[in-house]
Enzyme design. Structure first.
Site, mmCIF file in Angstrom:
data_model
loop_
_atom_site.group_PDB
_atom_site.id
_atom_site.type_symbol
_atom_site.label_atom_id
_atom_site.label_comp_id
_atom_site.label_asym_id
_atom_site.label_seq_id
_atom_site.Cartn_x
_atom_site.Cartn_y
_atom_site.Cartn_z
ATOM 1 N N TYR A 38 70.499 100.308 54.066
ATOM 2 C CA TYR A 38 69.655 99.954 54.858
ATOM 3 C C TYR A 38 69.295 100.465 56.264
ATOM 4 O O TYR A 38 68.082 100.797 56.794
ATOM 5 C CB TYR A 38 69.488 98.265 54.842
ATOM 6 C CG TYR A 38 68.327 97.990 55.143
ATOM 7 C CD1 TYR A 38 66.604 98.055 54.273
ATOM 8 C CD2 TYR A 38 67.596 96.965 56.416
ATOM 9 C CE1 TYR A 38 65.741 97.578 54.381
ATOM 10 C CE2 TYR A 38 65.526 96.920 56.816
ATOM 11 C CZ TYR A 38 65.085 96.793 55.466
ATOM 12 O OH TYR A 38 63.702 96.592 55.762
ATOM 13 N N LYS A 95 64.448 96.869 62.245
ATOM 14 C CA LYS A 95 63.979 94.809 61.953
ATOM 15 C C LYS A 95 64.595 93.983 63.045
ATOM 16 O O LYS A 95 63.931 93.218 63.439
ATOM 17 C CB LYS A 95 64.153 94.269 60.393
ATOM 18 C CG LYS A 95 63.665 95.655 59.417
ATOM 19 C CD LYS A 95 62.239 95.775 59.671
ATOM 20 C CE LYS A 95 61.304 95.970 58.027
ATOM 21 N NZ LYS A 95 59.721 95.843 58.080
HETATM 22 P P1 NAD Z 1 55.167 99.561 51.170
HETATM 23 O O1 NAD Z 1 54.922 101.219 51.275
HETATM 24 O O2 NAD Z 1 53.116 99.450 49.957
HETATM 25 O O3 NAD Z 1 53.849 99.540 52.875
HETATM 26 C C1 NAD Z 1 54.610 100.217 53.912
HETATM 27 C C2 NAD Z 1 53.389 100.737 54.198
HETATM 28 O O4 NAD Z 1 53.253 101.146 55.664
HETATM 29 C C3 NAD Z 1 52.547 101.943 53.667
HETATM 30 O O5 NAD Z 1 50.999 101.491 54.011
HETATM 31 C C4 NAD Z 1 52.695 102.795 54.361
HETATM 32 O O6 NAD Z 1 51.398 104.226 54.696
HETATM 33 C C5 NAD Z 1 52.382 101.994 56.300
HETATM 34 N N1 NAD Z 1 53.079 103.374 57.215
HETATM 35 C C6 NAD Z 1 53.869 103.877 57.033
HETATM 36 N N2 NAD Z 1 53.965 104.530 58.622
HETATM 37 C C7 NAD Z 1 52.909 104.752 58.781
HETATM 38 C C8 NAD Z 1 52.191 104.798 60.302
HETATM 39 N N3 NAD Z 1 53.323 105.805 60.980
HETATM 40 N N4 NAD Z 1 51.060 104.426 60.142
HETATM 41 C C9 NAD Z 1 50.258 103.359 60.040
HETATM 42 N N5 NAD Z 1 50.681 102.929 58.875
HETATM 43 C C10 NAD Z 1 51.973 103.660 57.872
HETATM 44 O O7 NAD Z 1 56.164 99.116 51.241
HETATM 45 P P2 NAD Z 1 56.354 97.434 51.106
HETATM 46 O O8 NAD Z 1 56.593 96.695 51.011
HETATM 47 O O9 NAD Z 1 54.854 96.443 51.200
HETATM 48 O O10 NAD Z 1 56.123 97.090 53.118
HETATM 49 C C11 NAD Z 1 55.138 96.527 53.922
HETATM 50 C C12 NAD Z 1 56.243 95.811 54.642
HETATM 51 O O11 NAD Z 1 56.840 94.986 54.120
HETATM 52 C C13 NAD Z 1 57.155 96.728 55.654
HETATM 53 O O12 NAD Z 1 57.460 96.213 56.683
HETATM 54 C C14 NAD Z 1 58.601 96.357 55.110
HETATM 55 O O13 NAD Z 1 59.849 96.825 55.759
HETATM 56 C C15 NAD Z 1 58.505 95.071 54.426
HETATM 57 N N6 NAD Z 1 59.167 94.363 53.795
HETATM 58 C C16 NAD Z 1 59.359 95.038 52.368
HETATM 59 C C17 NAD Z 1 60.422 94.518 51.485
HETATM 60 C C18 NAD Z 1 60.892 95.078 49.959
HETATM 61 O O14 NAD Z 1 61.380 94.974 49.541
HETATM 62 N N7 NAD Z 1 58.973 95.869 49.641
HETATM 63 C C19 NAD Z 1 61.480 93.378 51.984
HETATM 64 C C20 NAD Z 1 61.037 92.911 52.906
HETATM 65 C C21 NAD Z 1 60.481 93.546 53.576
#
Ligand code: NAD
Length: 254
Positions: free
Chosen positions: A154, A161
């Site tokens: 990570y 984060k």
């Molecule tokens: P995802 O890829 O669907 O979403 C990430 C989003 O960030 C995308 O829509 C992407 O277009 C956007 N993004 C990236 N760079 C950007 C920028 N410069 N401007 C605007 N948007 C931008 O993946 P996800 O897993 O749904 O992620 C959403 C959130 O949840 C993130 O913060 C991620 O770290 C967090 N998260 C995810 C998990 C997991 O296991 N999937 C677990 C805990 C937290």
């Protein structure tokens, strides 16, 4: 639960996105929504999803560009005159920084990950403040356990984060006197576009399934229900909180 509320959701990339599950839950709860997209490739995926949900406000916003952030909230002010809920579900790091040794993180890789994944919350909150304050609105971000403990692979995103969670608390302090709440959900691992880029993600999913008290992984829909709690009047006494929606994984030592 959100009837009459206006919500903007940043971070829908496709129908696996946590932001998409949140947008759907908010729409079902009666909110009027705006969605954003980072570039044209994502726009092509987001527009049909927005249409399916009856969302007509779909705005371009690269959160690392101040002019985009300004334009987004100008558009929100013009259309709605105010805002009740802001969801920040955005993160990015270079693929090479999500595997191997954290020690090898480049200066540029660190800057990029922290800018897009952590500073962006501050930029959005500041731009949204004049719209949120009159409605005692709420801001929600998404984080992961890798902020608290080492999760191999990570890497720089764990540091981003950690900065995001601390920023969430400082924003909660600054905005609290105006009645604006700021919280985070620490979600367990979920298969999405972003998580596919994390080295060893499959192993993470198996590990969680074996070790979490509930002996399973969580779904984006479960995260969305927690988002509904924190963003609605159910959560009105809660701010500065990191709510773990992770099947209990974070409580386990040995
Ligand atoms: P995802 O890829 O669907 O979403 C990430 C989003 O960030 C995308 O829509 C992407 O277009 C956007 N993004 C990236 N760079 C950007 C920028 N410069 N401007 C605007 N948007 C931008 O993946 P996800 O897993 O749904 O992620 C959403 C959130 O949840 C993130 O913060 C991620 O770290 C967090 N998260 C995810 C998990 C997991 O296991 N999937 C677990 C805990 C937290």
């Amino acid at each position: 639960m959100l009837a009459g509320k206006k919500a903007i959701v940043f971070g829908v990339a496709n129908d696996h996105s946590i932001a998409w599950a949140i947008a759907q839950a908010f729409a079902r709860a009666g909110a009027t929504l705006a969605l954003t997209y980072v570039n044209e490739a994502i726009e092509r995926r987001v527009r049909p999803l927005a249409e399916a949900l009856g969302v007509s406000t779909v705005l371009p916003c690269d959160v690392s560009r101040d002019e985009d952030v300004r334009a987004t909230f100008d558009a929100v002010r013009e259309q709605w005159g105010g805002l009740d809920i802001l969801v920040h579900a955005v993160a990015f790091a270079q693929r090479e920084d999500l595997k191997g040794r954290f020690l090898d993180t480049s200066r540029e890789g660190f800057r990029l990950a922290l800018d897009v994944s952590a500073y962006s919350l501050i930029a959005l909150a500041r731009a949204a403040e004049p719209l949120l304050v009159p409605r005692r609105g709420s801001i929600l971000t998404l984080t992961y356990f890798g902020a608290e403990k080492v999760v191999a692979g990570y890497n720089v995103m764990g540091v981003a984060k950690a900065a995001l969670e601390a920023s969430m608390r400082y924003l909660a302090w600054d905005l609290g006197p105006s009645g604006v709440r700021v919280n985070a959900i620490s979600a367990g691992p979920i298969r999405t576009l972003s998580s596919a880029g994390i080295g060893g993600f499959k192993t993470m999913l198996h590990h969680h399934e074996e070790r979490a008290p509930l002996r399973r992984n969580v779904s984006a829909e479960e995260v969305a229900r927690a988002a509904l709690y924190l963003s609605s009047e159910l959560g009105e006494g809660v701010t500065g909180e990191v709510l773990h929606v992770d099947a209990g994984y974070n409580i386990v030592g040995l």
